[in-house]
Design a protein around this motif. Structure first.
Motif, PDB file in Angstrom:
ATOM      1  N   LEU A  28       0.815  -1.210   0.000  1.00  0.00           N
ATOM      2  CA  LEU A  28       0.000   0.000   0.000  1.00  0.00           C
ATOM      3  C   LEU A  28       0.854   1.268   0.000  1.00  0.00           C
ATOM      4  CD1 LEU A  28      -2.913   0.823  -0.194  1.00  0.00           C
ATOM      5  CD2 LEU A  28      -3.050   0.799   2.312  1.00  0.00           C
ATOM      6  N   PRO A  29       1.892   1.370   0.858  1.00  0.00           N
ATOM      7  CA  PRO A  29       2.733   2.574   0.789  1.00  0.00           C
ATOM      8  C   PRO A  29       3.426   2.735  -0.567  1.00  0.00           C
ATOM      9  CG  PRO A  29       3.113   1.397   2.845  1.00  0.00           C
ATOM     10  CD  PRO A  29       2.283   0.502   1.996  1.00  0.00           C
ATOM     11  N   ALA A  30       3.814   1.613  -1.182  1.00  0.00           N
ATOM     12  CA  ALA A  30       4.470   1.705  -2.481  1.00  0.00           C
ATOM     13  C   ALA A  30       3.489   2.162  -3.557  1.00  0.00           C
ATOM     14  CB  ALA A  30       5.084   0.358  -2.849  1.00  0.00           C
ATOM     15  N   PHE A  31       2.264   1.644  -3.506  1.00  0.00           N
ATOM     16  CA  PHE A  31       1.248   2.121  -4.450  1.00  0.00           C
ATOM     17  C   PHE A  31       1.006   3.617  -4.270  1.00  0.00           C
ATOM     18  CE2 PHE A  31      -0.474  -2.318  -5.098  1.00  0.00           C
ATOM     19  CZ  PHE A  31      -0.388  -2.309  -6.482  1.00  0.00           C
ATOM     20  N   GLU A  32       0.864   4.041  -3.023  1.00  0.00           N
ATOM     21  CA  GLU A  32       0.547   5.444  -2.767  1.00  0.00           C
ATOM     22  C   GLU A  32       1.676   6.360  -3.228  1.00  0.00           C
ATOM     23  OE1 GLU A  32      -0.344   5.099   1.377  1.00  0.00           O
ATOM     24  OE2 GLU A  32      -2.514   4.924   1.017  1.00  0.00           O
ATOM     25  N   ARG A  33       2.922   5.998  -2.891  1.00  0.00           N
ATOM     26  CA  ARG A  33       4.026   6.839  -3.345  1.00  0.00           C
ATOM     27  C   ARG A  33       4.172   6.748  -4.865  1.00  0.00           C
ATOM     28  NH1 ARG A  33      10.183   6.965  -0.996  1.00  0.00           N
ATOM     29  NH2 ARG A  33       9.039   7.598   0.864  1.00  0.00           N
ATOM     30  N   GLY A  34       3.965   5.559  -5.426  1.00  0.00           N
ATOM     31  CA  GLY A  34       4.095   5.396  -6.869  1.00  0.00           C
ATOM     32  C   GLY A  34       3.101   6.258  -7.632  1.00  0.00           C
ATOM     33  N   MET A  35       1.857   6.302  -7.169  1.00  0.00           N
ATOM     34  CA  MET A  35       0.859   7.143  -7.832  1.00  0.00           C
ATOM     35  C   MET A  35       1.207   8.620  -7.661  1.00  0.00           C
ATOM     36  SD  MET A  35      -2.796   5.155  -7.250  1.00  0.00           S
ATOM     37  CE  MET A  35      -2.636   4.889  -5.478  1.00  0.00           C
ATOM     38  N   ALA A  36       1.618   9.007  -6.459  1.00  0.00           N
ATOM     39  CA  ALA A  36       1.973  10.406  -6.218  1.00  0.00           C
ATOM     40  C   ALA A  36       3.160  10.819  -7.076  1.00  0.00           C
ATOM     41  CB  ALA A  36       2.278  10.613  -4.735  1.00  0.00           C
ATOM     42  N   ASP A  37       4.173   9.950  -7.157  1.00  0.00           N
ATOM     43  CA  ASP A  37       5.351  10.263  -7.973  1.00  0.00           C
ATOM     44  C   ASP A  37       4.969  10.456  -9.441  1.00  0.00           C
ATOM     45  OD1 ASP A  37       6.903  10.043  -5.739  1.00  0.00           O
ATOM     46  OD2 ASP A  37       7.952   8.202  -6.340  1.00  0.00           O
ATOM     47  N   GLN A  38       4.107   9.561  -9.956  1.00  0.00           N
ATOM     48  CA  GLN A  38       3.757   9.684 -11.374  1.00  0.00           C
ATOM     49  C   GLN A  38       2.942  10.940 -11.628  1.00  0.00           C
ATOM     50  OE1 GLN A  38       1.585   6.449 -13.298  1.00  0.00           O
ATOM     51  NE2 GLN A  38       2.622   6.955 -15.229  1.00  0.00           N
ATOM     52  N   LEU A  39       2.032  11.279 -10.739  1.00  0.00           N
ATOM     53  CA  LEU A  39       1.274  12.512 -10.929  1.00  0.00           C
ATOM     54  C   LEU A  39       2.177  13.737 -10.870  1.00  0.00           C
ATOM     55  CD1 LEU A  39      -2.034  11.806  -8.955  1.00  0.00           C
ATOM     56  CD2 LEU A  39      -1.619  11.684 -11.420  1.00  0.00           C
ATOM     57  N   ALA A  40       3.207  13.689 -10.034  1.00  0.00           N
ATOM     58  CA  ALA A  40       4.170  14.789  -9.998  1.00  0.00           C
ATOM     59  C   ALA A  40       4.948  14.867 -11.318  1.00  0.00           C
ATOM     60  CB  ALA A  40       5.131  14.605  -8.826  1.00  0.00           C
ATOM     61  N   GLU A  41       5.279  13.707 -11.867  1.00  0.00           N
ATOM     62  CA  GLU A  41       5.975  13.682 -13.160  1.00  0.00           C
ATOM     63  C   GLU A  41       5.076  14.215 -14.281  1.00  0.00           C
ATOM     64  OE1 GLU A  41       8.803   9.775 -12.186  1.00  0.00           O
ATOM     65  OE2 GLU A  41       6.745   9.535 -12.926  1.00  0.00           O
ATOM     66  N   ARG A  97      -8.665   2.941  -6.594  1.00  0.00           N
ATOM     67  CA  ARG A  97      -7.722   4.056  -6.561  1.00  0.00           C
ATOM     68  C   ARG A  97      -6.817   4.042  -7.790  1.00  0.00           C
ATOM     69  NH1 ARG A  97      -5.225   4.147  -0.538  1.00  0.00           N
ATOM     70  NH2 ARG A  97      -4.165   5.973  -1.427  1.00  0.00           N
ATOM     71  N   LEU A  98      -6.445   2.851  -8.247  1.00  0.00           N
ATOM     72  CA  LEU A  98      -5.659   2.769  -9.479  1.00  0.00           C
ATOM     73  C   LEU A  98      -6.487   3.218 -10.685  1.00  0.00           C
ATOM     74  CD1 LEU A  98      -3.763  -0.614  -8.958  1.00  0.00           C
ATOM     75  CD2 LEU A  98      -2.758   1.677  -9.002  1.00  0.00           C
ATOM     76  N   ALA A  99      -7.774   2.850 -10.687  1.00  0.00           N
ATOM     77  CA  ALA A  99      -8.640   3.319 -11.772  1.00  0.00           C
ATOM     78  C   ALA A  99      -8.726   4.844 -11.759  1.00  0.00           C
ATOM     79  CB  ALA A  99     -10.023   2.699 -11.633  1.00  0.00           C
ATOM     80  N   ALA A 100      -8.860   5.421 -10.571  1.00  0.00           N
ATOM     81  CA  ALA A 100      -8.912   6.882 -10.464  1.00  0.00           C
ATOM     82  C   ALA A 100      -7.585   7.510 -10.896  1.00  0.00           C
ATOM     83  CB  ALA A 100      -9.248   7.280  -9.025  1.00  0.00           C
ATOM     84  N   HIS A 101      -6.501   6.830 -10.605  1.00  0.00           N
ATOM     85  CA  HIS A 101      -5.184   7.339 -11.005  1.00  0.00           C
ATOM     86  C   HIS A 101      -5.058   7.381 -12.524  1.00  0.00           C
ATOM     87  CE1 HIS A 101      -0.850   8.020 -10.910  1.00  0.00           C
ATOM     88  NE2 HIS A 101      -0.705   6.985 -11.721  1.00  0.00           N
ATOM     89  N   GLN A 102      -5.497   6.315 -13.193  1.00  0.00           N
ATOM     90  CA  GLN A 102      -5.452   6.316 -14.653  1.00  0.00           C
ATOM     91  C   GLN A 102      -6.342   7.411 -15.227  1.00  0.00           C
ATOM     92  OE1 GLN A 102      -3.400   4.572 -16.748  1.00  0.00           O
ATOM     93  NE2 GLN A 102      -2.444   4.064 -14.779  1.00  0.00           N
ATOM     94  N   ASP A 103      -7.501   7.621 -14.621  1.00  0.00           N
ATOM     95  CA  ASP A 103      -8.362   8.710 -15.070  1.00  0.00           C
ATOM     96  C   ASP A 103      -7.692  10.065 -14.871  1.00  0.00           C
ATOM     97  OD1 ASP A 103     -10.447   7.146 -15.959  1.00  0.00           O
ATOM     98  OD2 ASP A 103     -11.539   7.211 -14.052  1.00  0.00           O
ATOM     99  N   ALA A 104      -6.970  10.208 -13.761  1.00  0.00           N
ATOM    100  CA  ALA A 104      -6.299  11.476 -13.505  1.00  0.00           C
ATOM    101  C   ALA A 104      -5.295  11.808 -14.604  1.00  0.00           C
ATOM    102  CB  ALA A 104      -5.600  11.431 -12.149  1.00  0.00           C
ATOM    103  N   ILE A 105      -4.694  10.789 -15.195  1.00  0.00           N
ATOM    104  CA  ILE A 105      -3.739  10.998 -16.285  1.00  0.00           C
ATOM    105  C   ILE A 105      -4.473  11.224 -17.606  1.00  0.00           C
ATOM    106  CG2 ILE A 105      -1.892   9.926 -17.645  1.00  0.00           C
ATOM    107  CD1 ILE A 105      -1.068   8.432 -15.062  1.00  0.00           C
TER     108      ILE A 105
END
Length: 674
Positions: A28-41, A97-105
């Motif tokens: 879970l922490p890796a998913f959360e940081r991974g999504m945050a890192d990609q959105l920052a990128e 949350r991963l689905a929402a992350h893909q939508d965010a991109i």
């Protein structure tokens, strides 16, 4: 969690994930940081004051999300191959949350504006062919994901995607629980009469492993018609086994299937399509609903007629046993009797010739050497995701490194049914990655000290899944979007189906089909009879497959707003309407445990197996008759198709190998439907 092993790239060879350091609480922490890192990128890309270029937009997008890729690849495998309550809980939380992350991109207006601007002048950018295709594919993906919708429509789309992601996870977990609960527990070996001695011992070992000491347990496979039905002489046991299989998850997943079909129909309408099937197939090699309809409609009548001829043969034997009408739990049993009486082929007699280690090394790996020059070295120093997992380093003909192959062959309570391939590390020259690919199977574990003997279907599965593995290993693309099996869904099964041909290729079969005790080769006359016997049963196999494919199609061609009251009634009407209501041949998957279409990537895509088999049948003919050596043909197939991933149009790859458009005739001949 500063010691989280996902936070930095693995230092192991080929970046094999450091499984000895990975624990469930890391995900879970890796998913959360991974999504945050990609959105920052992504934010850095859109904030760039420079005008969009291929490098500062598309290449930057391809480089983004490294941590998320690492954790997703490992978690996806564990949630399927070795799950537990904690992993299931993480899966349920993270999927929406991963689905929402893909939508965010994909719904990021600033990012799409940059891609749109590049796409409008794509032919003026001086891009090479693969870079141009990357731009076009990303543009298509963003549009199909809703980038051009208005704000209100995008808000609803986000809700739909989140709910569908949660529903898919629930569906898969329900199937897994129902499959475990549906295992048939028997009190005596006599009830297993007809099974080979090693299969009886495996059932006893399975009972012990599941906490039922002194019993014999037949765990369910993911498909409807359980393999033991062909041998069990006790008709009541056969009936109980099939009933357990067909009844899985009816109460939980029937309503869920209805809900998911409705949500998918609404999403398709939102995106401008009359059905989910129309939305899906637009981006596949089939192209249109009409093209899929035409193929399936062409196959149904001859398949049913073929099955009816087979049923007449079975009825003769069943009548001698006092059975007036063949039931679904009888079909496989009397089919096996026909094979024994008409072709002198007995499945139990075959098993001693198919010992796992020999099939793997002297069959699967030998064929890969014959066609592609590969060699394999087991690496016991490298640890996989489970004690059953074995790691092999793969080398080119000249000794150069290619990648890693991980094999996890045995069934266990923590693994979902079926067989599949995953990529733990996807190849990319942009990112400097070599492939690490994984095959999961579900072969029953024998009693301690006993050999692992395979059925003929399990041999086929081993070759099939390794075809997917080769697709990943041979990937030679620049961009991650195109790596390995990132091809249209109705093309992805093609290379794996082609790889099945090696199981009966004379030089390969002679090399691995040897008695595990005596070392004697499979008798030549038995090989001939096996080949002949393969023809009997094609009616059954085609009907059970088509029934599942048409169920998928029925669920996903429903228009938005259609009310479905009951999943079982819908299923019955769909099969009857397609001309496939054959009571004695259940669909390969019934709706309530059809993970492919409700919990995987095959929604409106299960037709892909038969669509790909058209290409497969053509390619096998090409291998046999193109005038080249096997090694030369393998090199062409690798260079023109297996190495290209999604970097080239899929059918262009096929034409580059075979030299023409595909024809259906070889498939019809193979399946006895000509």
């Amino acid at each position: 969690m500063s010691d989280n092993p996902f936070f930095e790239p693995s230092t192991l060879v080929y970046e094999l994930p450091p499984f000895t350091a990975i624990r469930e609480e890391h995900y879970l922490p890796a998913f959360e940081r991974g999504m945050a890192d990609q959105l920052a990128e992504i934010a850095a890309i859109t904030a760039d004051p420079q005008a969009p270029t291929f490098d500062n937009t598309l290449v930057a997008l391809e480089r983004s999300g490294a941590l998320l890729r690492r954790v997703s690849a490992v978690f996806l495998n564990q949630s399927s191959s070795d799950t537990n309550d904690l992993v299931d809980a993480v899966d349920a939380e993270i999927s929406p949350r991963l689905a929402a992350h893909q939508d965010a991109i994909h719904l990021d207006a600033a990012l799409f504006a940059r891609i749109e601007a590049l796409h409008e002048r794509r032919h003026d950018l001086g891009l090479d062919a693969q870079s141009l295709r990357l731009l076009e594919r990303h543009h298509t993906r963003f549009v199909r994901a809703g980038a051009r919708l208005g704000a209100a429509e995008q808000a609803r789309l986000r809700e739909l995607n989140s709910e569908l992601a949660s529903a898919a996870t629930a569906f898969q977990q329900n199937v897994a629980a129902a499959t475990r609960a549906g295992a048939l527990v028997l009190d005596s070996a006599e009830q297993l009469d007809g099974l080979s001695a090693d299969a009886v011992a495996a059932a006893a070992e399975n009972g012990r492993a599941l906490g039922h000491d002194g019993t014999y347990v037949l765990s369910l496979k993911n498909f409807s018609n359980q393999s033991e039905l062909a041998q069990l002489t006790d008709r009541s046991v056969r009936e109980r086994l099939l009933a357990a299989s067909l009844g899985r998850a009816a109460a939980t997943n029937g309503p869920l299937a209805i809900r998911m079909a409705g949500l998918r129909a609404e999403r398709a309408a939102l995106l401008g399509h009359p059905s989910h099937a129309a939305y899906v197939v637009e981006d596949e090699t089939a192209g249109t609903v009409a093209a899929v309809d035409a193929l399936l409609a062409r196959l149904v009548p001859p398949a049913v007629a073929n099955a009816e001829r087979e049923a007449a043969e079975l009825a003769k034997l069943a009548a001698a046993d006092g059975i007036d009408e063949i039931a679904a739990h009888d079909w496989a049993f009397y089919s096996e009797r026909v094979r024994r009486s008409s072709y002198q082929v007995d499945a139990a007699v075959l098993r001693p010739y198919f010992e796992l280690e020999r099939v793997l090394h002297d069959g699967v790996f030998f064929a890969a050497n014959l066609a592609y020059g590969l060699t394999f070295t087991e690496r016991p120093d490298l640890v996989g995701h489970h004690p059953d997992a074995r790691v092999f380093e793969v080398f080119e003909e000249d000794g150069g490194p290619l990648g890693l192959f991980v094999g996890d062959f045995h069934a266990r309570a923590s693994k979902r049914g079926g067989a599949w391939m995953d990529e733990l590390v996807s190849q990319s020259t942009l990112l400097g990655k070599r492939p690490v690919v994984l095959n999961n199977l579900n072969i029953a574990r024998p009693a301690p000290g006993e050999p692992v003997l395979l059925t003929w279907d399990e041999v086929r599965t081993l070759f099939h899944e390794f075809g997917h593995a080769l697709h990943g290993l041979f990937s030679a693309v620049r961009f991650p979007l195109f790596a390995g099996t990132e091809v249209p869904r109705d093309f992805v099964e093609f290379p794996s189906q082609v790889n099945e041909m090696w199981m009966t290729w004379p030089a390969v079969l002679a090399n691995y089909a040897k008695h595990h005790v005596t070392g004697e080769p499979l008798p030549a006359d038995l090989v001939e009879r096996m080949t002949a016997a393969e023809g009997f049963g094609q009616g059954f196999r085609t009907v059970e497959y088509l029934a599942a494919a048409l169920l998928d199609w029925a669920w996903h061609t429903v228009p938005v707003g259609l009310e479905i009251a009951d999943a079982q009634e819908f299923e019955a009407r769909a099969l009857a309407g397609a001309g496939l209501a054959v009571a004695a041949i259940p669909p390969r998957y019934r709706s309530t445990y059809f993970n492919h279409i409700f919990a995987s990537g095959y929604s409106a895509g299960y037709y892909a197996y038969i669509w790909s088999e058209v290409l497969d049948a053509e390619t096998v003919e090409w291998f046999r008759g193109n005038g080249r050596t096997v090694r030369e043909s393998g090199e062409v197939f690798r260079a023109e198709l297996l190495s290209r991933g999604g970097s080239v149009d899929a059918l262009e790859c096929f034409r580059a190998v075979v030299g023409r458009d595909p024809r259906t005739e070889p498939l019809l001949v193979r399946r006895g439907l000509a």
